[in-house]
Every structure is written in C-alpha cells, then in structure tokens.
Design an enzyme around this catalytic site. Structure first.
Site, PDB file in Angstrom:
ATOM      1  CE  LYS A  83      58.063   2.760  58.660  1.00 33.54           C
ATOM      2  NZ  LYS A  83      58.199   3.419  57.376  1.00 33.54           N
TER       3      LYS A  83
HETATM    4  C1  E4P Z   1      59.976   6.412  57.622  1.00 35.20           C
HETATM    5  O1  E4P Z   1      60.013   5.246  57.901  1.00 35.20           O
HETATM    6  C2  E4P Z   1      59.168   6.984  56.522  1.00 35.20           C
HETATM    7  O2  E4P Z   1      59.140   6.069  55.456  1.00 35.20           O
HETATM    8  C3  E4P Z   1      59.744   8.247  55.954  1.00 35.20           C
HETATM    9  O3  E4P Z   1      60.908   8.652  56.587  1.00 35.20           O
HETATM   10  C4  E4P Z   1      58.763   9.298  55.612  1.00 35.20           C
HETATM   11  O4  E4P Z   1      59.435  10.423  55.104  1.00 35.20           O
HETATM   12  P1  E4P Z   1      58.751  11.555  54.236  1.00 35.20           P
HETATM   13  O5  E4P Z   1      58.207  12.592  55.170  1.00 35.20           O
HETATM   14  O6  E4P Z   1      59.856  12.119  53.397  1.00 35.20           O
HETATM   15  O7  E4P Z   1      57.675  10.908  53.411  1.00 35.20           O
END
Ligand code: E4P
Length: 221
Positions: A83
């Site tokens: 990522k």
């Molecule tokens: C995606 O890969 C992220 O980990 C995640 O969806 C972030 O979500 P949040 O806004 O609930 O922290």
C-alpha cells in the site's frame, strides 16, 4: 464485487475466513498499531490465514523509503499487496514497484484525478476513502462511480477498492456503482450478515416447530 476486511485483528480475520465471508484484507499503520504486536509476525499470520490479497502499507514518505519498504513487504508472502499513499513521489514508487511485478494498492485517494493518476501509474487497486469524504460534506461514493467509469472507458486495469466504509448502505452503493472491491471494518461486516427480522422469523419458526410431535428425522429435541 469482492469483500475485504479492513482490520489487522488475526482473531476477527480468522473468523471471517472460516465463515467464507471475505476475499482479502486491508490493513493500515493505525490498524496494525492497535494490535500491539510485532509488525512482521502479524502480517505473516494474516497472509497465512487469508486466501486472497492482503494490503500492507509503507510508512516512509520519500521515494527511496517507499521503494525499500515496498520491496521488503512484498517478500513477506505471495499474496501481499504493497500500500502506497497517494503522493507525487508515491506515484513514482507505484510505477517502479509495479514494473518489478509487485502489486500495489494506492491509498488515501480522495478525488477522481488522484485515482486516474494512480491507475495510470500501474496500481492494481486504487482506494478512494468514502467515509472520510462524507465527513467533509462531500459525497464519497461519487469518486467511486467516476473511477469505475473512467477505468472502463480507458480500459485501465486498476480495480476500484471502496475504503473507509462506515455502514452497510455504503456497501450496497459501492456494489451498485460497480466497485470491484469493498473493504469493511469488522462491525460493518457483522451488520451485513444480520437482520432483526431474520432473528424474529427464526424464533417464530422454531417455536412453531415445537408443536410438531415427531420432531425432525426422529432426532431428540
Ligand atoms: C483502507 O484501506 C483503509 O484502511 C480504511 O478503509 C480507512 O478507513 P477509516 O476512514 O475508517 O479509517
């Protein structure tokens, strides 16, 4: 549409996999930190349990750091996806990691222009953050819809991964606009399974069944 779990909890991931609910996992530094365990051990365990892609985020912010971390993360398991945050130097890392055959998920995407650039750089997954956009009075799902249309028009290989999901309606809308993947936190995954009318209906069926004298297949009640 594929469903991923947005979590680094080995216990919850194992349970979801056992029940056949998820196709992959996404993690981020906040989720991994919450587990309070060794980074590598947690990631290795999750990759062993999950049959599909497991996204693991770099924490470096320079091109060199992202490349070095990305290459190390990619060695952890075959199903790992690196990522990379949506930064200018991040796009360079996306291009170069992808050209080495490493799958990349571009994270922290908040606009269709960012998503277009991420796909052109060679990302396998592009993650628009729906809930965080909604928090700022935008319609997060619009970015998902736009990216699905753009990738289709230009035949871009990237998959739209709807992230920052807050409730089941987000999942339904992501499916309706054609998101390839949605990643959901464990409480929302539970909500997808349950409905109060299912519980009430089952209770009633089973209460009525008690009135049938012979039971089922002659088994004791
Ligand atoms: C995606 O890969 C992220 O980990 C995640 O969806 C972030 O979500 P949040 O806004 O609930 O922290």
């Amino acid at each position: 549409m594929q469903i991923f779990m947005d979590s680094a909890s080995v216990k919850m991931i194992r349970d979801a996999v056992q029940h056949g609910l998820i196709d992959g996992v996404t993690t981020n530094p906040s989720l991994i930190a919450k587990e309070g365990a060794d980074f590598r051990e947690v990631v290795e365990e999750i990759c062993r349990i999950v049959p599909g892609p497991v996204s693991v985020e770099v924490v470096g912010k320079t091109y060199e750091e992202m490349m070095a971390e990305g290459r190390e993360i990619a060695k952890i398991a075959d199903n790992v996806v690196v990522k990379i945050p949506m930064l200018k130097q991040g796009l360079r890392a996306v291009r170069d990691l992808s050209s080495e055959g490493i799958r990349v998920n571009v994270t922290l995407v908040f606009s269709a222009t960012q998503g277009l650039l991420a796909a052109k750089a060679g990302a396998t997954f592009v993650s628009p953050f729906i809930g965080r956009l909604d928090d700022y009075a935008h319609v997060g799902m619009d970015v998902v819809r736009d990216l699905v249309a753009i990738y289709r028009t230009y035949n871009l290989a990237a998959q739209v991964l709807a992230a920052s999901i807050r409730h089941p309606r987000h999942v339904v809308e992501a499916a309706l606009v054609g998101a390839h993947v949605v990643t959901v936190p464990p409480p929302v995954l539970e909500q997808l399974v349950k409905h109060p009318l299912t519980d009430v209906g089952l209770e009633r069926f089973l209460a009525d069944w008690q009135k049938v004298p012979q039971g089922i297949f002659g088994l004791p009640r």
